[in-house]
Design an enzyme around this catalytic site. Structure first.
Site, PDB file in Angstrom:
ATOM      1  N   PRO A 289      -7.688 -10.493 -11.805  1.00 53.91           N
ATOM      2  CA  PRO A 289      -8.470  -9.839 -10.745  1.00 53.91           C
ATOM      3  C   PRO A 289      -7.986 -10.225  -9.357  1.00 53.91           C
ATOM      4  O   PRO A 289      -7.671 -11.390  -9.100  1.00 53.91           O
ATOM      5  CB  PRO A 289      -9.878 -10.383 -10.988  1.00 53.91           C
ATOM      6  CG  PRO A 289      -9.643 -11.749 -11.545  1.00 53.91           C
ATOM      7  CD  PRO A 289      -8.393 -11.656 -12.370  1.00 53.91           C
ATOM      8  N   GLY A 290      -7.906  -9.280  -8.473  1.00 54.03           N
ATOM      9  CA  GLY A 290      -7.588  -9.555  -7.077  1.00 54.03           C
ATOM     10  C   GLY A 290      -8.796  -9.194  -6.228  1.00 54.03           C
ATOM     11  O   GLY A 290      -9.564 -10.045  -5.778  1.00 54.03           O
ATOM     12  N   TYR A 335      -5.885   5.540   1.398  1.00 54.75           N
ATOM     13  CA  TYR A 335      -6.608   5.965   0.186  1.00 54.75           C
ATOM     14  C   TYR A 335      -7.866   6.744   0.501  1.00 54.75           C
ATOM     15  O   TYR A 335      -8.686   6.941  -0.390  1.00 54.75           O
ATOM     16  CB  TYR A 335      -7.051   4.747  -0.638  1.00 54.75           C
ATOM     17  CG  TYR A 335      -6.012   3.680  -0.831  1.00 54.75           C
ATOM     18  CD1 TYR A 335      -4.858   3.921  -1.575  1.00 54.75           C
ATOM     19  CD2 TYR A 335      -6.190   2.415  -0.285  1.00 54.75           C
ATOM     20  CE1 TYR A 335      -3.910   2.924  -1.761  1.00 54.75           C
ATOM     21  CE2 TYR A 335      -5.251   1.420  -0.469  1.00 54.75           C
ATOM     22  CZ  TYR A 335      -4.108   1.684  -1.202  1.00 54.75           C
ATOM     23  OH  TYR A 335      -3.183   0.698  -1.374  1.00 54.75           O
ATOM     24  N   CYS A 364      -1.596   5.667  17.296  1.00 51.78           N
ATOM     25  CA  CYS A 364      -1.239   7.066  17.519  1.00 51.78           C
ATOM     26  C   CYS A 364      -0.938   7.782  16.214  1.00 51.78           C
ATOM     27  O   CYS A 364       0.221   8.131  15.931  1.00 51.78           O
ATOM     28  CB  CYS A 364      -0.065   7.150  18.482  1.00 51.78           C
ATOM     29  SG  CYS A 364      -0.574   6.655  20.122  1.00 51.78           S
ATOM     30  N   TYR A 391      -6.836  -6.657   0.287  1.00 50.81           N
ATOM     31  CA  TYR A 391      -5.907  -5.610   0.738  1.00 50.81           C
ATOM     32  C   TYR A 391      -6.193  -5.202   2.185  1.00 50.81           C
ATOM     33  O   TYR A 391      -6.062  -4.051   2.553  1.00 50.81           O
ATOM     34  CB  TYR A 391      -5.975  -4.394  -0.209  1.00 50.81           C
ATOM     35  CG  TYR A 391      -5.742  -4.768  -1.656  1.00 50.81           C
ATOM     36  CD1 TYR A 391      -4.502  -5.209  -2.080  1.00 50.81           C
ATOM     37  CD2 TYR A 391      -6.783  -4.714  -2.591  1.00 50.81           C
ATOM     38  CE1 TYR A 391      -4.291  -5.582  -3.403  1.00 50.81           C
ATOM     39  CE2 TYR A 391      -6.575  -5.088  -3.921  1.00 50.81           C
ATOM     40  CZ  TYR A 391      -5.329  -5.515  -4.313  1.00 50.81           C
ATOM     41  OH  TYR A 391      -5.115  -5.890  -5.621  1.00 50.81           O
TER      42      TYR A 391
HETATM   43  N1  LLP Z   1      -2.388  -6.978 -11.808  1.00 53.15           N
HETATM   44  C1  LLP Z   1      -1.457  -6.073 -11.479  1.00 53.15           C
HETATM   45  C2  LLP Z   1      -0.272  -5.943 -12.300  1.00 53.15           C
HETATM   46  C3  LLP Z   1      -1.657  -5.227 -10.363  1.00 53.15           C
HETATM   47  O1  LLP Z   1      -0.750  -4.337 -10.057  1.00 53.15           O
HETATM   48  C4  LLP Z   1      -2.842  -5.384  -9.591  1.00 53.15           C
HETATM   49  C5  LLP Z   1      -3.069  -4.556  -8.408  1.00 53.15           C
HETATM   50  C6  LLP Z   1      -3.759  -6.373  -9.962  1.00 53.15           C
HETATM   51  C7  LLP Z   1      -3.512  -7.139 -11.083  1.00 53.15           C
HETATM   52  C8  LLP Z   1      -5.025  -6.605  -9.203  1.00 53.15           C
HETATM   53  O2  LLP Z   1      -5.870  -5.506  -9.209  1.00 53.15           O
HETATM   54  P1  LLP Z   1      -7.339  -5.628  -8.556  1.00 53.15           P
HETATM   55  O3  LLP Z   1      -8.121  -6.601  -9.396  1.00 53.15           O
HETATM   56  O4  LLP Z   1      -7.177  -6.127  -7.185  1.00 53.15           O
HETATM   57  O5  LLP Z   1      -7.897  -4.280  -8.606  1.00 53.15           O
HETATM   58  N2  LLP Z   1      -4.008  -1.718  -2.086  1.00 53.15           N
HETATM   59  C9  LLP Z   1      -4.909  -1.076  -3.023  1.00 53.15           C
HETATM   60  C10 LLP Z   1      -4.959  -1.766  -4.353  1.00 53.15           C
HETATM   61  C11 LLP Z   1      -3.592  -1.912  -4.988  1.00 53.15           C
HETATM   62  C12 LLP Z   1      -3.647  -2.624  -6.302  1.00 53.15           C
HETATM   63  C13 LLP Z   1      -2.284  -2.957  -6.769  1.00 53.15           C
HETATM   64  N3  LLP Z   1      -2.234  -3.694  -7.975  1.00 53.15           N
HETATM   65  C14 LLP Z   1      -6.283  -0.980  -2.370  1.00 53.15           C
HETATM   66  O6  LLP Z   1      -6.444  -1.428  -1.257  1.00 53.15           O
HETATM   67  O7  LLP Z   1      -7.202  -0.428  -2.971  1.00 53.15           O
END
Ligand code: LLP
Length: 436
Positions: A289-290, A335, A364, A391
């Site tokens: 999780p991120g 997004y 701009c 992010y």
């Molecule tokens: N593992 C992998 C292989 C990933 O590609 C990602 C996110 C994660 C884990 C973590 O996912 P999360 O738990 O954060 O959903 N910039 C975008 C999100 C891009 C996610 C990329 N990969 C935003 O701001 O919504």
């Protein structure tokens, strides 16, 4: 999480934001941090990690925090302190995780195009290299094997599989479908097994995994992918013996204002039950999780530079212009994400009250637009953009010659760290002096 004191003033981690920030245009400067500035609640992040961990009951597991969501040292250290490992996608993120005290054995490295120096850093970390390089294609297998041989080490790898599951989320963050560049397609798995056999002793396969996408607000697709992974693990174990982990990926959604009926621990409980039922109870469960570890525990604070009214075909339009733009928080432009925007010093308007203002930044680009939000007169001098801990800063840029935003880290009811960006003057000198 953003809270309000008795007067309605916005607070993070027990501190009033207006006490941390320099909100006067002329500005007293000094100790106070100029806007735009992110403010993070580190204790809430650590709490989120512990709540997720509790969802696995006693089952062996690893929460590999996806560092890409927020790479700041205080954040990575707080999550490591709460028991997290790390999932990284570049040599830079790998170095940050290691520098923040994450053990190599708790680090996974994903990415479709890892370079040879990046692979070397992962294989060379610590006594035995990192927990696993996640193989994302058949073609990557001989590349990693060659680096392992060159370094005289056996590299631990896992296969990141593309389960062909369509996640119900924004197309830019859905990764588990057939058109995505990520992971080894199930149809290519036989070729991957052959290539792995050819790699011989250079590689040790320790796990299988998938990551189907981000901001998942229900468990259905995640569990469909988990079931597919468990079936593949069972087959592989039957034919080749033990694996040490199965990785179900990240993607747990957060509430950006429209609600999110599932918590990260709900995903953990559901997959733990699936693993137990599959008879693979000894397999360690990995999740990545991120967003859900950090998004709700960070805000972006901005000053209101001015308001504008314009008359057009649809009548009058009201604009609120901030000193924060898409270079500070890219998600709305990229997004069409909507972050709640509220006054920093007074309560937000009651539901249905206030007038709609289009909140925009100074950049701009027409897409430098945070959407329509209600405000009451008199207009606030500063606002908070909520749920910006993930992010946000990591996707920020210096576009239009703008400085990066500042960052303030709060823990235990006090400011424990401040990151002030390099000044615009340094940017000017660096750009102007090229070729001189
Ligand atoms: N593992 C992998 C292989 C990933 O590609 C990602 C996110 C994660 C884990 C973590 O996912 P999360 O738990 O954060 O959903 N910039 C975008 C999100 C891009 C996610 C990329 N990969 C935003 O701001 O919504």
């Amino acid at each position: 999480m953003l809270k309000r004191d008795a007067t309605g003033s916005a607070m993070m981690g027990g501190l009033r934001l207006c006490d941390l920030l320099d909100l006067d245009e002329a500005g007293p400067g000094g100790e106070r941090v100029p806007t735009p500035a992110y403010v993070y609640d580190l204790d809430a992040m650590a709490r989120a990690a512990r709540e997720l961990s509790a969802g696995f009951g006693g089952a062996p597991h690893l929460v590999a925090y996806a560092v890409k969501a927020n790479t700041a040292g205080p954040v990575v250290r707080a999550l490591a302190g709460a028991g997290c490992g790390a999932e990284v996608v570049s040599g830079g993120e790998l170095a940050v995780a290691l520098a923040c005290g994450v053990a190599p054995e708790a680090i996974l490295y994903s990415g479709v195009a890892k370079t040879a120096p990046e692979i070397d850093r992962a294989i060379g970390a610590g006594e035995r290299g990192i927990l696993a390089l996640q193989i994302e294609s058949v073609e990557e297998i001989p590349r990693v094997a060659a680096r392992a041989r060159a370094l005289g080490r056996r590299a631990r790898v896992s296969f990141r599989l593309n389960p062909g599951v369509e996640a119900d989320t924004h197309a830019y963050v859905a990764t588990g479908h057939d058109e995505a560049k990520f992971g080894v397609a199930l149809a290519d798995l036989p070729a991957a097994w052959e290539e792995l056999a050819r790699a011989g002793d250079a590689l040790e396969l320790v796990g299988l995994g998938a990551h189907i996408g981000s901001q998942l607000t229900r468990t259905d697709e995640y569990l469909a992918s988990a079931d597919a992974m468990l079936a593949l693990c069972a087959q592989r174990i039957a034919s080749h013996g033990a694996l040490s982990f199965v990785d179900f990926g990240g993607g747990f959604g957060v509430d950006y204002g429209a609600g999110c009926p599932v918590a990260p621990a709900d995903f953990a409980r559901a997959v733990t039950e699936r693993v137990a039922r599959s008879g693979l109870g000894g397999l360690r469960i990995v999740v990545e999780p991120g967003r859900s570890m950090v998004a709700s525990f960070g805000v972006l604070c901005a000053r209101v530079v001015m308001a504008k009214r314009s008359r057009g075909g649809e009548g009058e339009r009201r604009w609120l212009m901030l000193d924060a733009g898409m270079n500070d928080l890219l998600r709305p432009a990229l997004y069409a994400a909507k972050h709640r925007i509220e006054p920093l010093e007074g309560p937000p308007p009651a539901p249905g009250a206030g007038k709609g203002f289009r909140v925009v930044g100074p950049v701009c680009e027409s897409s430098d637009d945070f959407g329509e939000h209600p405000f009451e007169e008199p207009l606030p001098r500063a606002v908070v953009l909520r749920d910006a801990g993930a992010y946000g800063y990591t996707m920020a840029s210096e576009y239009n010659g703008r400085s990066l935003p500042a960052e303030i880290f709060v823990a235990g009811g006090r400011v424990v760290a401040v990151h002030r960006p390099r000044s615009a003057a340094v940017w000017v000198a660096e750009r102007a002096s090229i070729g001189q």
